[in-house]
Design an enzyme around this catalytic site. Structure first.
Site, PDB file in Angstrom:
ATOM      1  N   GLY A  39      -0.156   3.502   5.592  1.00  0.00           N
ATOM      2  CA  GLY A  39      -0.024   2.289   4.798  1.00  0.00           C
ATOM      3  C   GLY A  39      -0.601   1.088   5.526  1.00  0.00           C
ATOM      4  O   GLY A  39      -0.877   1.141   6.718  1.00  0.00           O
ATOM      5  N   GLY A  42       0.342  -7.000   4.732  1.00  0.00           N
ATOM      6  CA  GLY A  42       0.143  -8.263   5.404  1.00  0.00           C
ATOM      7  C   GLY A  42       0.567  -8.213   6.855  1.00  0.00           C
ATOM      8  O   GLY A  42       0.065  -8.961   7.700  1.00  0.00           O
ATOM      9  N   LYS A  70       4.904   0.540  12.611  1.00  0.00           N
ATOM     10  CA  LYS A  70       4.213  -0.604  12.021  1.00  0.00           C
ATOM     11  C   LYS A  70       3.695  -1.500  13.144  1.00  0.00           C
ATOM     12  O   LYS A  70       4.451  -1.972  13.985  1.00  0.00           O
ATOM     13  CB  LYS A  70       5.170  -1.384  11.122  1.00  0.00           C
ATOM     14  CG  LYS A  70       4.516  -2.476  10.299  1.00  0.00           C
ATOM     15  CD  LYS A  70       5.541  -3.348   9.599  1.00  0.00           C
ATOM     16  CE  LYS A  70       6.188  -2.669   8.429  1.00  0.00           C
ATOM     17  NZ  LYS A  70       7.037  -3.630   7.664  1.00  0.00           N
ATOM     18  N   ASP A 167      11.883 -10.783  -1.239  1.00  0.00           N
ATOM     19  CA  ASP A 167      10.607 -10.092  -1.470  1.00  0.00           C
ATOM     20  C   ASP A 167      10.851  -8.755  -2.172  1.00  0.00           C
ATOM     21  O   ASP A 167      10.270  -7.739  -1.807  1.00  0.00           O
ATOM     22  CB  ASP A 167       9.881  -9.886  -0.140  1.00  0.00           C
ATOM     23  CG  ASP A 167       8.373  -9.728  -0.321  1.00  0.00           C
ATOM     24  OD1 ASP A 167       7.854 -10.092  -1.391  1.00  0.00           O
ATOM     25  OD2 ASP A 167       7.717  -9.230   0.599  1.00  0.00           O
TER      26      ASP A 167
END
Length: 324
Positions: A39, A42, A70, A167
């Site tokens: 993936g 931002g 990440k 979000d």
């Protein structure tokens, strides 16, 4: 202008989180090879890796516990504040419907976060992308995923202090191997208003199409802002359409505006429903789900249901679906 140096003391010292060695994560992800990328957003790239579930040491690729690593892109859309927010929220919050943050890594300017790996990807992928691993979600699975996401929100909204997610969207709802939904990405989360205050004032951030109108207009953030976003996602689940799709005719681009007139009419509701799940639900069930979405999308934030009410109504709907 040189980057401001990072300080280790900025990171919340949580006993729940492991501080990983960079070389271990490098080994776990096959040296961060492109074919390990699962993936990108931002924040930066997300790599799949493997560790021993007891020692957390890197293991041979494909064995042990799957993890998602990440990597913060220092020049990306999200930076230091969001990275720290992710650690500070997920380092202290724990619930079956929140993605588990296992640990983090700090090496000079590099910043990485290590999560449990969610094998079924995001709700967004299943609803809108035709990838080989994406399964067409049945009606019952869709309601079950909505329920799981609502439970995650209810936990955040009842925590002390209250957490406003800010979000809530289909790409941030991840799905595990058993199709349980878990909320991810807490970089934009904020604590709720102090005692006696009605809202938190912030700069307007988030994803177009999901944010509550009063938040967009004033920057006033409340837990009811999350409820509006939930209503948008529930509508996406019912319709199989994106909150905003620039490829559709002008009158259909904005899902909320297009679907609104159909949501309370027994004959018209079928015009909104995803053709791919036709025949899997009753009109009564579709109306119950669309009525809940409509309540969440109320212009008056005070009339929107609480997240605990979302859980109750979705549990009733899922029970109805399984007994029909």
């Amino acid at each position: 202008m040189p980057l401001k140096p990072w300080r280790q003391e900025e990171v919340l010292q949580s006993s729940n989180l492991k501080r990983f060695d960079y070389d271990d994560l490098k080994k776990a992800t096959k040296n961060f090879r492109p074919d390990s990328i699962v993936g990108e957003g931002g924040f930066g790239c997300v790599f799949k890796g493997w560790i021993d579930e007891n020692t957390f040491a890197a293991t041979r690729y494909g064995t042990g516990l799957g993890i998602a690593v990440k990597e913060l892109n220092l020049h990306g859309l999200q930076g230091r504040q969001e990275w720290l927010a992710e650690i500070n929220y997920l380092g202290t919050l724990c619930h079956p419907n929140l993605v588990k943050l296992i640990g983090y890594c700090v090496k000079e300017e590099q910043r990485l976060l290590v999560y449990e790996f969610m094998s079924q990807g995001s709700l967004e992928n299943h609803l809108f992308r035709r990838r080989s691993y994406s399964k067409l979600l049945s009606w019952n699975l869709r309601i079950s995923i909505a329920l799981g996401a609502a439970k995650g929100l209810a936990y955040l909204h009842s925590s002390e202090p209250i957490v406003i997610y800010r979000d809530f969207k289909a790409s941030n709802i991840l799905i595990d191997s058993n199709y349980n939904a878990k909320l991810s990405d807490f970089g934009l989360a904020r604590y709720g208003p102090d005692y006696g205050m009605t809202h938190v004032s912030t700069r307007v951030v988030g994803t177009y199409g999901y944010a509550a109108p009063e938040y967009m207009a004033t920057g006033h953030l409340t837990i009811k802002s999350d409820i509006y976003s939930f209503g948008v996602v529930l509508l996406e689940i019912l319709a199989g359409r994106r909150a905003y799709d620039p490829n559709l005719p002008e009158t259909e681009k904005d899902l909320v505006k297009w679907a609104g007139p159909y949501l309370t009419n027994k004959r018209k509701i079928l015009h909104v429903m995803d053709e791919r799940i036709k025949g899997q639900y009753t009109v009564r069930a579709a109306l119950k789900a669309s009525s809940l979405a409509l309540k969440c999308l109320s212009e008056d934030r005070k009339s929107r249901p609480g997240s605990d009410q979302l859980v109750i109504e979705l549990e009733q709907l899922l029970k109805m679906c399984k007994t029909q």
